[in-house]
Design an enzyme around this catalytic site. Structure first.
Site, PDB file in Angstrom:
ATOM      1  N   GLY A  15      70.900  47.558  43.080  1.00  0.00           N
ATOM      2  CA  GLY A  15      71.029  46.725  41.886  1.00  0.00           C
ATOM      3  C   GLY A  15      71.675  47.464  40.734  1.00  0.00           C
ATOM      4  N   CYS A  16      71.288  48.708  40.543  1.00  0.00           N
ATOM      5  CA  CYS A  16      71.900  49.521  39.483  1.00  0.00           C
ATOM      6  C   CYS A  16      73.388  49.723  39.758  1.00  0.00           C
ATOM      7  CB  CYS A  16      71.210  50.877  39.381  1.00  0.00           C
ATOM      8  SG  CYS A  16      69.590  50.818  38.623  1.00  0.00           S
ATOM      9  N   ALA A  17      73.727  50.040  40.995  1.00  0.00           N
ATOM     10  CA  ALA A  17      75.136  50.226  41.350  1.00  0.00           C
ATOM     11  C   ALA A  17      75.923  48.958  41.054  1.00  0.00           C
ATOM     12  CB  ALA A  17      75.264  50.604  42.824  1.00  0.00           C
TER      13      ALA A  17
END
Length: 134
Positions: free
Chosen positions: A124-126
């Site tokens: 999700g961060c990526a």
């Protein structure tokens, strides 16, 4: 963890770093900052400093100046500052890949649930950094 300190606690944060630093020592402070100084959707004290620094924007410049001031007040000298935003999506994907590569060890150390949470979190961060880089 810099992004979780919150603007109100920057002074204390940098004072603590200085107190732990050996005389003549060097510290690298990696932090994620916001382009909007009023950003508070993150929670946990992180509002105000969440997205990687973009010094070309007024909001980030204000936050960056605050950080520099608090570092100087704590007796720290800034030798270099760099925006890593353009690399962060790749970094998160690499962490996710390495976590997957070491799946059995990670599950043995932290459990299946925590392993899955971190895989989702890193992906999700990526995705988020990939969509907001530019």
């Amino acid at each position: 963890m810099f992004e979780h300190v919150g603007l109100r606690h920057l002074g204390a944060y940098f004072v603590k770093i200085r107190s732990l630093l050996a005389e003549g020592g060097v510290v690298m402070n990696h932090g994620i900052t916001a382009s909007d100084p009023d950003n508070s959707w993150v929670g946990l004290g992180a509002g105000g400093i969440h997205q990687p620094l973009r010094v070309s924007r007024t909001g980030s410049s204000r936050i960056f100046r605050s950080c520099l001031r608090e570092m100087a007040n704590a007796g720290l000298e800034v030798a270099d500052a760099e925006s890593l935003r353009r690399h962060y999506a790749h970094t998160c994907l690499e962490w996710a890949r390495r976590l997957e590569q070491n799946r059995e060890q990670a599950i043995a150390a932290a459990g299946e649930k925590r392993y899955r949470i971190w895989q989702i979190y890193l992906a999700g961060c990526a995705h988020g950094f990939e969509k907001t880089s530019g």
